[in-house]
Design an enzyme around this catalytic site. Structure first.
Site, PDB file in Angstrom:
ATOM      1  CE1 TYR A  50      -3.263  -2.794   0.236  1.00  0.00           C
ATOM      2  CE2 TYR A  50      -3.995  -1.887   2.324  1.00  0.00           C
ATOM      3  CZ  TYR A  50      -4.130  -2.794   1.304  1.00  0.00           C
ATOM      4  OH  TYR A  50      -5.162  -3.706   1.346  1.00  0.00           O
ATOM      5  CG  LEU A 185     -18.034   2.763   2.533  1.00  0.00           C
ATOM      6  CD1 LEU A 185     -17.486   4.162   2.753  1.00  0.00           C
ATOM      7  CD2 LEU A 185     -19.337   2.573   3.288  1.00  0.00           C
TER       8      LEU A 185
END
Length: 267
Positions: A50, A185
């Site tokens: 990441y 989401l």
């Protein structure tokens, strides 16, 4: 249930019920994580690929919150030496241990038994308190268990009302494995759904808050990603209401095995 609540793992350790995802964290990692900690986030999810681990470590070092009260999840890649990568992750964050190490995804050739053995060694040596997997099917988890006798504490998978698996939930419940829900989401792709917006209006919340609360009540640990202060606030402001059973069922019925990445690897 509140933002300080935790969920038990089968090892006896506990994990916060809501976390912050840091994949593609576009704004300054240090400031974003520091602000999240101020708001009450206590679980930070990252990975060696990441690029956020150094910033997370710096934010933790600058924080007045005790290390014991911050739950760090990171991962090893399918091509890694899992034991050595665990040590490298700790060096990047300047930490003595991580709370949870995961295999990020199964290798294309199988379950990743060698990776799992590396994480078992890291756990035995105190480099991580718990170990688990990500993007694994029930069949692949079972192979790891049969090969080692070690049951993962967590399976981190994409999970939302639009894409989930009752069979996976049942399997994890039987094995006492916690599901961590990444992309809860839907990476904003389903936030305009009519049913979701009707329920958001009903509860005087925004669609993202309904999705996070649905996961919490469903028993998973959602890991919404945010890098704007207003979104960080919204995502953790989900403890002042409860979705009724009939509305939970309405959301659950939206399931079409949807994935914002193209497919659910565990279905």
């Amino acid at each position: 249930m509140n933002k300080q609540s935790t969920i038990p793992l089968h090892t006896g350790n506990r994990m916060p019920i809501l976390g912050l995802g840091t994949w593609q964290l576009t704004n300054d990692t240090v400031d974003t994580v520091a602000y999240a900690l101020e708001l009450g986030y206590r679980l930070i999810d990252t990975s060696s690929d990441y690029g956020t681990q150094p910033g997370i470590g710096e934010a933790m070092k600058n924080s007045t919150i005790d290390r014991e009260n911050i739950y760090v999840v990171t991962k090893v890649e399918e091509t890694d030496n899992a034991y050595e990568r665990t040590k490298a992750n700790l060096e990047e964050m300047d930490l003595e241990y991580t709370d949870l190490m995961l295999i990020h995804r199964p290798p294309p050739t199988g379950a990743g038994e060698q990776l799992w053995e590396g994480l078992i060694r890291a756990k035995k040596e105190g480099l991580t308190r718990d170990i688990g997997v990500s993007n694994y099917s029930a069949e692949l988890i079972q192979k790891l268990i049969e090969a080692s006798g070690e049951v993962p504490t967590v399976n981190q998978i994409e999970w939302s009302p639009f894409g989930h698996s009752e069979n996976m939930m049942k399997y994890c419940a039987e094995k006492n494995i916690v599901i961590q829900a990444y992309s809860p989401l839907t990476r904003t792709k389903r936030l305009d759904d009519i049913t979701l917006n009707q329920l958001a209006s009903k509860y005087n919340k925004i669609p993202a808050q309904i999705l996070i609360r649905w996961n919490l009540q469903f028993g998973t640990v959602p890991l919404p990603k945010a890098n704007q202060k207003n979104h960080l606030k919204e995502d953790i402001n989900v403890f002042d209401f409860e979705i009724r059973d009939n509305d939970m069922a309405l959301l659950r019925d939206l399931n079409e095995e949807y994935s914002s990445l193209g497919s659910l690897p565990y279905v």
